[in-house]
Design a protein around this motif. Structure first.
Motif, mmCIF file in Angstrom:
data_model
loop_
_atom_site.group_PDB
_atom_site.id
_atom_site.type_symbol
_atom_site.label_atom_id
_atom_site.label_comp_id
_atom_site.label_asym_id
_atom_site.label_seq_id
_atom_site.Cartn_x
_atom_site.Cartn_y
_atom_site.Cartn_z
ATOM 1 N N VAL A 141 8.153 1.030 8.259
ATOM 2 C CA VAL A 141 8.580 2.410 8.476
ATOM 3 C C VAL A 141 7.705 3.305 7.602
ATOM 4 C CG1 VAL A 141 10.484 4.055 8.180
ATOM 5 C CG2 VAL A 141 10.964 1.720 8.954
ATOM 6 N N GLU A 142 7.141 4.344 8.186
ATOM 7 C CA GLU A 142 6.379 5.333 7.425
ATOM 8 C C GLU A 142 7.190 6.617 7.424
ATOM 9 O OE1 GLU A 142 2.120 5.581 7.790
ATOM 10 O OE2 GLU A 142 2.149 3.814 9.093
ATOM 11 N N LYS A 143 7.425 7.145 6.202
ATOM 12 C CA LYS A 143 8.332 8.281 6.088
ATOM 13 C C LYS A 143 8.004 9.086 4.837
ATOM 14 C CE LYS A 143 13.292 9.009 5.361
ATOM 15 N NZ LYS A 143 14.578 8.335 5.208
ATOM 16 N N TYR A 144 8.088 10.402 4.940
ATOM 17 C CA TYR A 144 7.943 11.254 3.762
ATOM 18 C C TYR A 144 9.269 11.219 3.005
ATOM 19 C CZ TYR A 144 7.185 15.256 0.737
ATOM 20 O OH TYR A 144 7.048 16.060 -0.366
ATOM 21 N N GLU A 145 9.185 10.913 1.698
ATOM 22 C CA GLU A 145 10.388 10.884 0.879
ATOM 23 C C GLU A 145 10.297 12.000 -0.155
ATOM 24 O OE1 GLU A 145 11.988 7.149 -0.489
ATOM 25 O OE2 GLU A 145 10.895 6.063 1.064
ATOM 26 N N LYS A 146 11.271 12.891 -0.094
ATOM 27 C CA LYS A 146 11.284 14.056 -0.994
ATOM 28 C C LYS A 146 11.313 13.658 -2.463
ATOM 29 C CE LYS A 146 13.686 17.119 2.181
ATOM 30 N NZ LYS A 146 14.920 17.879 2.421
ATOM 31 N N VAL A 147 12.060 12.619 -2.787
ATOM 32 C CA VAL A 147 12.208 12.218 -4.180
ATOM 33 C C VAL A 147 10.854 11.829 -4.793
ATOM 34 C CG1 VAL A 147 12.780 9.794 -3.736
ATOM 35 C CG2 VAL A 147 13.609 10.891 -5.803
ATOM 36 N N PHE A 148 9.970 11.231 -3.989
ATOM 37 C CA PHE A 148 8.649 10.841 -4.483
ATOM 38 C C PHE A 148 7.577 11.878 -4.142
ATOM 39 C CE2 PHE A 148 10.713 6.615 -3.740
ATOM 40 C CZ PHE A 148 10.779 6.241 -5.065
ATOM 41 N N MET A 149 7.883 12.754 -3.212
ATOM 42 C CA MET A 149 6.975 13.801 -2.725
ATOM 43 C C MET A 149 5.685 13.218 -2.139
ATOM 44 S SD MET A 149 7.611 16.917 -5.424
ATOM 45 C CE MET A 149 6.864 16.123 -6.808
ATOM 46 N N VAL A 150 5.784 12.059 -1.486
ATOM 47 C CA VAL A 150 4.650 11.418 -0.807
ATOM 48 C C VAL A 150 5.167 10.683 0.431
ATOM 49 C CG1 VAL A 150 3.282 11.068 -2.919
ATOM 50 C CG2 VAL A 150 4.798 9.266 -2.122
ATOM 51 N N ASN A 151 4.218 10.353 1.311
ATOM 52 C CA ASN A 151 4.567 9.486 2.430
ATOM 53 C C ASN A 151 4.723 8.069 1.896
ATOM 54 O OD1 ASN A 151 4.541 11.390 4.529
ATOM 55 N ND2 ASN A 151 2.311 11.322 4.588
ATOM 56 N N THR A 152 5.751 7.385 2.326
ATOM 57 C CA THR A 152 5.995 6.015 1.883
ATOM 58 C C THR A 152 5.940 5.071 3.076
ATOM 59 O OG1 THR A 152 8.395 6.221 2.121
ATOM 60 C CG2 THR A 152 7.451 6.776 -0.033
ATOM 61 N N ARG A 153 5.708 3.811 2.784
ATOM 62 C CA ARG A 153 5.721 2.754 3.791
ATOM 63 C C ARG A 153 6.633 1.649 3.260
ATOM 64 N NH1 ARG A 153 1.223 5.240 3.619
ATOM 65 N NH2 ARG A 153 0.132 4.138 1.969
ATOM 66 N N TYR A 154 7.634 1.293 4.068
ATOM 67 C CA TYR A 154 8.576 0.278 3.595
ATOM 68 C C TYR A 154 9.080 -0.594 4.730
ATOM 69 C CZ TYR A 154 12.249 3.626 5.029
ATOM 70 O OH TYR A 154 13.054 4.493 5.729
ATOM 71 N N PHE A 155 9.764 -1.662 4.332
ATOM 72 C CA PHE A 155 10.336 -2.624 5.262
ATOM 73 C C PHE A 155 11.825 -2.757 4.994
ATOM 74 C CE2 PHE A 155 5.954 -3.866 4.524
ATOM 75 C CZ PHE A 155 5.469 -4.020 5.819
ATOM 76 N N SER A 156 12.605 -2.814 6.068
ATOM 77 C CA SER A 156 14.042 -3.096 5.990
ATOM 78 C C SER A 156 14.287 -4.440 6.670
ATOM 79 C CB SER A 156 14.845 -2.006 6.707
ATOM 80 O OG SER A 156 14.613 -0.755 6.117
ATOM 81 N N GLY B 69 0.826 -1.208 0.000
ATOM 82 C CA GLY B 69 0.000 0.000 0.000
ATOM 83 C C GLY B 69 0.853 1.248 0.000
ATOM 84 N N THR B 70 1.092 1.802 -1.178
ATOM 85 C CA THR B 70 1.842 3.059 -1.262
ATOM 86 C C THR B 70 0.949 4.115 -1.897
ATOM 87 O OG1 THR B 70 2.776 2.538 -3.423
ATOM 88 C CG2 THR B 70 4.074 1.889 -1.520
ATOM 89 N N ASP B 71 1.221 5.364 -1.578
ATOM 90 C CA ASP B 71 0.430 6.461 -2.120
ATOM 91 C C ASP B 71 0.696 6.643 -3.605
ATOM 92 O OD1 ASP B 71 -0.469 6.827 0.448
ATOM 93 O OD2 ASP B 71 0.777 8.587 0.868
ATOM 94 N N LYS B 72 -0.320 7.127 -4.326
ATOM 95 C CA LYS B 72 -0.154 7.391 -5.764
ATOM 96 C C LYS B 72 0.966 8.391 -5.975
ATOM 97 C CE LYS B 72 -4.582 6.245 -7.647
ATOM 98 N NZ LYS B 72 -5.390 6.443 -8.816
#
Length: 153
Positions: free
Chosen positions: A92-107, A60-63
């Motif tokens: 991890v939920e984090k705003y990523e400047k490169v995508f300009m959206v909040n992202t959700r990821y796993f490490s 589930g990632t933002d458009k």
């Protein structure tokens, strides 16, 4: 002179092939398994283990954001998927400047667990592939597909 030319060509080929192989990154290792949890009911688990500093994105990632992890299953009338895979891992939920959206990821590691039912007691093969995008804070790889084949028995 001919020997020098041949030696230079050989060294160039060796160096060039070394550079090419050094550029192929595979920071995510996948494994697949199944577990019978009830009569004709299974949990199919896809486990992704990431190298240090790498991560993959949630389903589930933002458009406008990164490519989400997605599972595609080969149609099999003897296998019934129950919903979409659950995600087990530290998200991890984090705003990523490169995508300009909040992202959700796993490490580190994440498990995707897909409940399935079968229409028979005989072993059945479930096939498909997972599409994912691996990134660090400095780079992203192009989306990758990894095929899988799991016997439900």
């Amino acid at each position: 002179m001919k020997h020098i030319k041949k030696a230079l060509i050989t060294v160039t080929v060796i160096l060039y092939s070394g550079l090419l192989s050094a550029q192929i990154l595979t920071p995510v290792k996948w494994s697949f398994s199944s577990k019978k949890v009830a009569d004709k009911t299974y949990e199919v688990t896809a486990t992704a283990k990431m190298d240090p500093s790498w991560h993959i994105y949630s389903q589930g990632t933002d458009k406008g954001g990164p490519i989400p992890t997605a599972f595609t299953y080969t149609k099999n009338p003897q296998v019934i998927l129950k919903g979409k895979p659950a995600e087990l891992g530290k998200m991890v939920e984090k705003y990523e400047k490169v995508f300009m959206v909040n992202t959700r990821y796993f490490s580190d590691e994440v498990k995707f667990i897909q409940p399935v039912k079968t229409t028979t007691d005989k072993p059945i093969t479930l096939k498909g592939y997972v599409t994912f995008m691996a990134c660090t804070d400095k780079q992203c790889l192009t989306p990758t597909d990894v095929e899988f084949e799991i016997v439900l028995k």
